[in-house]
Design a protein around this motif. Structure first.
Motif: not given
Length: 596
Positions: A350-357, A359-370, A383-391
């Motif tokens: 899910l790193s790609g999805m989390v990155l886009q969410v 960037a749009a100003g949302y917290e993925p943990e707080k979005l209501a997914f079906f 953690q992956t995004l932190m490891n590669i320097g994106f967070l």
């Protein structure tokens, strides 16, 4: 202008079974924010509902899970309305598009629409959004549905119609606070199930000998090639055609043509939804599908039984215009199959999805997914995004992380690209190629003649297995089309890689970067930057590689020249099904020696 459009609509055929529900659908979308329409395969929901919605909307945006469906449906609807694609009806995918200011029905891939919505797309106030083939629940679709849910919860005006042949309509209705559900009964002919003890090839041959047009479902492109070869070897007279997601528009059109001999279309799951081949008499179902999954921290390509809902969709591809036949070649009892397939958000990294969410100003943990992903999966992505320097340490997007959201590749590939930018804003040519082929597992020459083209000391041997991808891409780019096939590289797939590379360059240009050559000794550095947290050590006994935190031993790619004791690499699993059960190959791709 309005009278011209109405005249075009008046000329459109009104034969679709959903037409009888037109008044009900238009009333519901006027009164409700969300409407769910359940209609069987082949009822015209993907083509006729968008047209009827133009009576109450200025713009209708229709999402599709695949680019083939988006483009083909747009061309089909434009033909029915006797207009050119790009005028009233248009399409947009990551690689191409034909639309204009006159476009009122826009078919697009769900990924394109997800990015548009997350990053503030402006649409006319009377826009109606249509999510088609919702039962597929792609990762992009999960984000889109969660985004629409949030807009409605926040009081923002939204008009959304969700279409599907097989979906959990009651649960989805409850998710959207009692959205109206409309069931459209489609006209279909009886489909007779025929018992068959053999495999898909023998079943297809059996039906083709009866002069029937046959649709065969297999898991992947390799099985398509093997099935067509087997049918051809049988000597039965038939026109065999492949059908998969990487075909170009011209190749796709062949499956809809009629011939003087029986037609056999051998397809992956793409023929299961969106596009109906009208003259199919019989369906042969291998009962398997192949897709990527993220298991125990490792991405892989797994072959799994289709769900009962998917089986019903495949079965429904026969009997569209006349009585049909269905043969299920699966050895797995129906009672052992799941009702629905596992949603992508629960199967994919899910790193790609989390990155886009983010960037749009949302917290993925707080979005209501079906289909809510586990908190552990989201944390792993962070953690992956932190490891590669994106967070950063505070979980905020870094400058590089924000730039990565503009580049249509996975985060690790984006890291390689951005690490390859020098002080003059030049991105290394080879780094762009590597990013373009990062997800490709099939870019290699399958013949001795092809492999001879990349033999020799091109870049340093023993440094990185990824270099073979560069060699193969460059060599294949110089070959005429007929040689690609002769040397074992699928033309349509390779064309898609070249399109991906062009798209990457365009996005880099928007960021102010240009393409150029750099010192080739830096190439390993770019690769290590994207895989820096995936370190493996070599066993002196077996030669296999094991993760530094302990993991299942993994083998290098065929022909690898890597012998380094410590490398970075991408763990990847490939599962196939045999008569003895599933067999999993545990590989280490892109193995790269860590520079001293």
């Amino acid at each position: 202008m309005i009278s011209e459009i109405e005249a075009v609509f008046a000329s459109a055929p009104k034969l679709s079974p959903v037409e009888q529900h037109k008044g009900e659908i238009l009333r519901a979308i006027k009164d409700r924010d969300v409407v769910i329409v359940v209609a069987p395969t082949g009822t015209g929901k993907s083509t006729q509902i968008p047209v009827m919605l133009l009576e109450v909307a200025e713009l209708v945006v229709v999402t599709q899970p695949r680019r083939i469906a988006a483009e083909s449906l747009a061309r089909h609807v434009a033909m029915e309305l006797k207009t050119d694609v790009g005028n009233i009806v248009g399409f947009q995918t990551a690689f191409s598009g034909e639309f204009s200011s006159s476009t009122r029905i826009l078919y697009c891939t769900d990924g394109i629409e997800m990015l548009r919505q997350l990053h503030g797309a402006r649409n006319p106030g009377s826009t109606i959004f249509v999510i088609d083939e919702a039962h597929e629940w792609s990762l992009n679709l999960e984000v889109l549905v969660a985004w629409f849910k949030k807009q409605i919860t926040d009081g923002n005006p939204v008009k959304l119609i969700i279409l599907s042949a097989t979906i959990e309509a009651d649960l989805l209705s409850a998710f959207f606070s009692d959205a109206e559900v409309i069931n459209c009964e489609g006209k279909s002919f009886p489909v007779q199930e025929i018992p068959h003890a053999g495999n898909a090839i023998s079943a297809a041959v059996r039906l083709l000998k009866r002069n029937l047009n046959v649709l065969v479902f297999v898991p992947g492109k390799q099985e398509i090639r093997e099935t067509i070869a087997g049918i051809t070897k049988s000597g039965v007279k038939a026109k065999c055609l492949p059908f998969h997601a990487d075909l170009n528009t011209e190749d796709i059109q062949w499956v809809f043509e009629s011939f003087d001999e029986p037609k056999c279309v051998v397809a992956t799951t793409i023929a299961q939804t969106s596009l109906t081949i009208p003259d199919i008499d019989a369906v042969v179902d291998g009962g398997l599908e192949r897709g990527s999954e993220y298991k125990n921290g490792v991405e892989g390509l797994y072959t799994r039984p289709v769900s009962l809902a998917e089986r019903e969709q495949r079965r429904g591809r026969a009997g569209r215009t006349k009585p049909g036949y269905y043969i299920d070649c699966s050895k797995i009892p129906l009672k052992e199959r799941s009702i629905f397939s596992i949603p992508s958000i629960k199967r994919h990294e899910l790193s790609g999805m989390v990155l886009q969410v983010l960037a749009a100003g949302y917290e993925p943990e707080k979005l209501a997914f079906f289909h809510p992903p586990s908190l552990q999966r989201i944390n792993e992505a962070r953690q992956t995004l932190m490891n590669i320097g994106f967070l950063d340490a505070e979980q905020r997007l870094t400058k590089m992380g924000r730039q990565a959201t503009s580049i249509p590749v996975q985060p690790r590939a984006a890291k390689m690209l951005l690490e390859a930018v020098n002080q003059n804003g030049v991105v290394d040519y080879n780094a762009i190629t590597l990013a373009a082929v990062f997800d490709s597992k099939n870019l290699w020459f399958r013949t001795e003649e092809g492999r001879a083209l990349i033999a020799g000391n091109y870049l340093e041997l023993g440094v990185s297995d990824a270099f073979e991808k560069i060699k193969t891409f460059d060599a294949a780019s110089l070959l005429p089309v007929h040689k690609l096939t002769e040397y074992g590289i699928e033309r349509s797939s390779f064309e898609r890689l070249k399109e991906q590379r062009v798209l990457i360059v365009e996005r880099l240009n928007r960021l102010g970067y240009s393409e150029g050559k750099q010192n080739r000794t830096l190439h390993a550095k770019f690769i290590v930057a994207g895989l820096s947290d995936l370190v493996f050590t070599r066993s002196a006994v077996s030669g296999d590689y094991t993760g530094i935190h302990g993991s299942t031993p993994r083998k290098l790619s065929r022909g690898s020249t890597i012998t380094a004791e410590k490398v970075v690499g991408l763990p990847w699993n490939f599962e196939t099904h045999t008569d003895l059960g599933p067999v999993v190959r545990r590989m280490l791709l892109w193995a790269t020696a860590i520079p001293n």
